[in-house]
Motif scaffolding. Structure first.
Motif, PDB file in Angstrom:
ATOM      1  N   ALA A   3     -18.514 109.617 -68.263  1.00  0.00           N
ATOM      2  CA  ALA A   3     -17.948 110.739 -67.249  1.00  0.00           C
ATOM      3  C   ALA A   3     -18.686 112.037 -67.739  1.00  0.00           C
ATOM      4  O   ALA A   3     -17.895 113.070 -68.310  1.00  0.00           O
ATOM      5  CB  ALA A   3     -16.497 111.312 -67.326  1.00  0.00           C
ATOM      6  N   ASP A   4     -19.987 112.047 -68.067  1.00  0.00           N
ATOM      7  CA  ASP A   4     -20.645 113.309 -68.594  1.00  0.00           C
ATOM      8  C   ASP A   4     -21.643 113.648 -67.342  1.00  0.00           C
ATOM      9  O   ASP A   4     -22.845 113.279 -67.167  1.00  0.00           O
ATOM     10  CB  ASP A   4     -21.479 112.828 -69.564  1.00  0.00           C
ATOM     11  CG  ASP A   4     -22.117 114.211 -70.429  1.00  0.00           C
ATOM     12  OD1 ASP A   4     -22.132 115.168 -69.778  1.00  0.00           O
ATOM     13  OD2 ASP A   4     -22.256 113.983 -71.556  1.00  0.00           O
ATOM     14  N   PRO A   5     -21.057 114.689 -66.586  1.00  0.00           N
ATOM     15  CA  PRO A   5     -22.133 115.029 -65.571  1.00  0.00           C
ATOM     16  C   PRO A   5     -23.418 115.789 -65.727  1.00  0.00           C
ATOM     17  O   PRO A   5     -24.230 115.537 -65.226  1.00  0.00           O
ATOM     18  CB  PRO A   5     -21.087 116.266 -64.853  1.00  0.00           C
ATOM     19  CG  PRO A   5     -19.917 115.968 -65.235  1.00  0.00           C
ATOM     20  CD  PRO A   5     -19.924 115.461 -66.642  1.00  0.00           C
ATOM     21  N   ARG A  14     -32.750 113.923 -62.854  1.00  0.00           N
ATOM     22  CA  ARG A  14     -34.094 114.882 -62.803  1.00  0.00           C
ATOM     23  C   ARG A  14     -35.245 114.008 -63.543  1.00  0.00           C
ATOM     24  O   ARG A  14     -36.378 114.179 -62.942  1.00  0.00           O
ATOM     25  CB  ARG A  14     -33.520 116.157 -63.524  1.00  0.00           C
ATOM     26  CG  ARG A  14     -32.816 117.010 -62.815  1.00  0.00           C
ATOM     27  CD  ARG A  14     -33.021 118.257 -63.230  1.00  0.00           C
ATOM     28  NE  ARG A  14     -32.430 118.410 -64.731  1.00  0.00           N
ATOM     29  CZ  ARG A  14     -31.154 118.569 -65.137  1.00  0.00           C
ATOM     30  NH1 ARG A  14     -30.295 118.793 -64.347  1.00  0.00           N
ATOM     31  NH2 ARG A  14     -30.865 118.516 -66.555  1.00  0.00           N
ATOM     32  N   SER A  15     -34.979 113.252 -64.657  1.00  0.00           N
ATOM     33  CA  SER A  15     -36.045 112.658 -65.202  1.00  0.00           C
ATOM     34  C   SER A  15     -36.608 111.500 -64.283  1.00  0.00           C
ATOM     35  O   SER A  15     -37.801 111.304 -64.398  1.00  0.00           O
ATOM     36  CB  SER A  15     -35.650 112.022 -66.541  1.00  0.00           C
ATOM     37  OG  SER A  15     -34.529 111.050 -66.436  1.00  0.00           O
ATOM     38  N   LEU A  16     -35.649 111.024 -63.617  1.00  0.00           N
ATOM     39  CA  LEU A  16     -36.218 109.762 -62.543  1.00  0.00           C
ATOM     40  C   LEU A  16     -37.031 110.482 -61.539  1.00  0.00           C
ATOM     41  O   LEU A  16     -38.133 110.018 -61.113  1.00  0.00           O
ATOM     42  CB  LEU A  16     -34.992 109.126 -62.255  1.00  0.00           C
ATOM     43  CG  LEU A  16     -34.341 108.053 -63.065  1.00  0.00           C
ATOM     44  CD1 LEU A  16     -32.998 107.682 -62.168  1.00  0.00           C
ATOM     45  CD2 LEU A  16     -35.070 106.696 -63.197  1.00  0.00           C
ATOM     46  N   THR A  17     -36.666 111.419 -60.898  1.00  0.00           N
ATOM     47  CA  THR A  17     -37.383 112.246 -59.889  1.00  0.00           C
ATOM     48  C   THR A  17     -38.577 112.773 -60.577  1.00  0.00           C
ATOM     49  O   THR A  17     -39.625 112.839 -60.038  1.00  0.00           O
ATOM     50  CB  THR A  17     -36.529 113.256 -59.325  1.00  0.00           C
ATOM     51  OG1 THR A  17     -35.273 112.807 -58.826  1.00  0.00           O
ATOM     52  CG2 THR A  17     -37.383 113.924 -58.103  1.00  0.00           C
ATOM     53  N   GLY A  18     -38.477 113.276 -61.892  1.00  0.00           N
ATOM     54  CA  GLY A  18     -39.754 113.827 -62.372  1.00  0.00           C
ATOM     55  C   GLY A  18     -40.597 112.946 -62.865  1.00  0.00           C
ATOM     56  O   GLY A  18     -41.851 113.140 -62.518  1.00  0.00           O
ATOM     57  N   PHE A  19     -40.192 111.601 -63.066  1.00  0.00           N
ATOM     58  CA  PHE A  19     -41.298 110.572 -63.302  1.00  0.00           C
ATOM     59  C   PHE A  19     -41.861 110.063 -62.263  1.00  0.00           C
ATOM     60  O   PHE A  19     -42.848 109.416 -62.322  1.00  0.00           O
ATOM     61  CB  PHE A  19     -40.309 109.379 -64.063  1.00  0.00           C
ATOM     62  CG  PHE A  19     -41.289 108.278 -64.473  1.00  0.00           C
ATOM     63  CD1 PHE A  19     -42.221 108.440 -65.249  1.00  0.00           C
ATOM     64  CD2 PHE A  19     -41.296 106.921 -63.743  1.00  0.00           C
ATOM     65  CE1 PHE A  19     -43.165 107.359 -65.955  1.00  0.00           C
ATOM     66  CE2 PHE A  19     -42.059 105.815 -64.044  1.00  0.00           C
ATOM     67  CZ  PHE A  19     -42.983 106.231 -65.292  1.00  0.00           C
ATOM     68  N   ARG A  26     -26.356 112.197 -56.181  1.00  0.00           N
ATOM     69  CA  ARG A  26     -25.308 112.326 -55.443  1.00  0.00           C
ATOM     70  C   ARG A  26     -23.927 111.791 -55.927  1.00  0.00           C
ATOM     71  O   ARG A  26     -22.946 112.282 -55.835  1.00  0.00           O
ATOM     72  CB  ARG A  26     -25.436 111.809 -54.065  1.00  0.00           C
ATOM     73  CG  ARG A  26     -26.534 112.422 -53.055  1.00  0.00           C
ATOM     74  CD  ARG A  26     -26.582 111.976 -51.743  1.00  0.00           C
ATOM     75  NE  ARG A  26     -26.421 110.536 -51.490  1.00  0.00           N
ATOM     76  CZ  ARG A  26     -27.346 109.553 -51.567  1.00  0.00           C
ATOM     77  NH1 ARG A  26     -28.645 110.018 -51.566  1.00  0.00           N
ATOM     78  NH2 ARG A  26     -27.196 108.486 -51.236  1.00  0.00           N
ATOM     79  N   ASP A  27     -24.105 110.574 -56.480  1.00  0.00           N
ATOM     80  CA  ASP A  27     -22.827 109.534 -56.935  1.00  0.00           C
ATOM     81  C   ASP A  27     -23.317 108.945 -57.963  1.00  0.00           C
ATOM     82  O   ASP A  27     -23.823 107.423 -57.908  1.00  0.00           O
ATOM     83  CB  ASP A  27     -22.346 108.853 -55.716  1.00  0.00           C
ATOM     84  CG  ASP A  27     -20.873 108.340 -56.171  1.00  0.00           C
ATOM     85  OD1 ASP A  27     -20.705 108.165 -57.535  1.00  0.00           O
ATOM     86  OD2 ASP A  27     -20.166 107.751 -55.153  1.00  0.00           O
TER      87      ASP A  27
END
Length: 301
Positions: free
Chosen positions: A180-182, A190-195, A262-263
């Motif tokens: 539970a750490d948003p 963000r790192s997945l998208t940035g990769f 999103r989730d």
């Protein structure tokens, strides 16, 4: 028995080298995504990878010398080791690799984590990955195509290290996820998208350089009969694993990364499983490549 150790030590060096380049590179291009997470594990992980490489490289030098000299006792003679280090590109590459690993270990322990440390460590990791070309088939090509094949092999090794190192980073990020750490989940997303850009470039480079390397090592005339040699069979296994990795990477990029944003709770179990399988396949490819390194390529038969 010596050949078995050569294969094992090759695989260990490939894995350690991938971490030594891929992990600090990941910390550089993902700095905005993972910087706020205050990660503590990258530096000791890099240090351990460098330490393993410091042991594996001289052990590989000894094993290679034993294979050429005919026995381990003969390999321990100063003249045999001296000839390997000063008279052969393979020996020189192993020495360079060992020195780069030693320097990386020292700097990983001494420098504070940050852009400077990651940049210097990534540079040393690049040296290590590039040195793999001099201990493989890429350095054996003769004639006018020598430099083209060597450059392609270096580029192939660097791209592979960047991809494998990033996979290792993502696996650790997922495994070490606090409950539970948003902020953590957002950083991972963000790192997945940035990769995506880096990963796509790595895959493209691997495909192009793989075709170039195969042109030299397999040849057009033997490309349709790969099952005729152990090297060809291993190459087919490598390509199958690579294709599956690309499929998993695409699923992570286009399905799980958006879902993660999103989730995170729904995406996390699927992402953890997908990344674990992809990383296991990457390690399997490194093992296959280690075996391929001691097999004669079809073009030489």
């Amino acid at each position: 028995m010596v050949e078995v150790w050569i294969v094992v030590l090759r695989g260990v060096q490939y894995a350690a080298g991938a971490l030594l380049l891929g992990l600090p590179a990941f910390m550089l291009y993902s700095a905005r995504a993972v910087g706020p997470l205050n990660l503590r594990w990258p530096r000791p992980t890099i240090a351990w990878a460098a330490a393993v490489l410091m042991v594996a490289a001289p052990a590989a030098l000894l094993a290679q010398t034993a294979m050429m000299a005919g026995s381990l006792s003969a390999a321990l003679k100063p003249e045999a080791l001296g000839f390997m280090v000063t008279g052969m590109g393979l020996g020189k590459a192993l020495v360079v690799r060992m020195l780069a690993a030693a320097l990386a270990l020292a700097l990983a322990l001494l420098l504070r984590p940050g852009r400077l440390a990651w940049s210097v460590l990534a540079l040393l990791g690049f040296v290590v990955s590039a040195s793999f070309a001099w201990t493989g088939h890429g350095a054996a090509t003769q004639g006018p195509g020598h430099l083209i094949h060597l450059a392609s092999d270096i580029t192939h090794a660097v791209a592979a290290s960047i991809w494998v190192g990033a996979l290792a980073a993502f696996v650790v990020l997922i495994v070490r996820r606090p409950s539970a750490d948003p902020a953590w989940d957002a950083g991972v997303a963000r790192s997945l998208t940035g990769f995506a850009g880096v990963g796509t470039a790595a895959v493209g480079v691997l495909v192009v350089t793989g075709l170039i390397n195969s042109a030299y090592l397999v040849g057009v005339s033997k490309a349709l009969n790969l099952t005729a040699s152990p090297y060809g069979v291993l190459l087919m296994i490598k390509l199958a694993l690579f294709g599956l990795m690309v499929c998993l990477a695409a699923a992570n990029r286009f399905r799980l990364a958006p879902l993660m944003a999103r989730d995170a709770g729904q995406a996390m179990p699927h992402l953890k499983k997908s990344l674990a399988i992809e990383f296991a396949m990457a390690l399997a490819i490194l093992a296959v490549v280690a075996v391929m390194g001691v097999q004669p390529p079809p073009a030489s038969l």
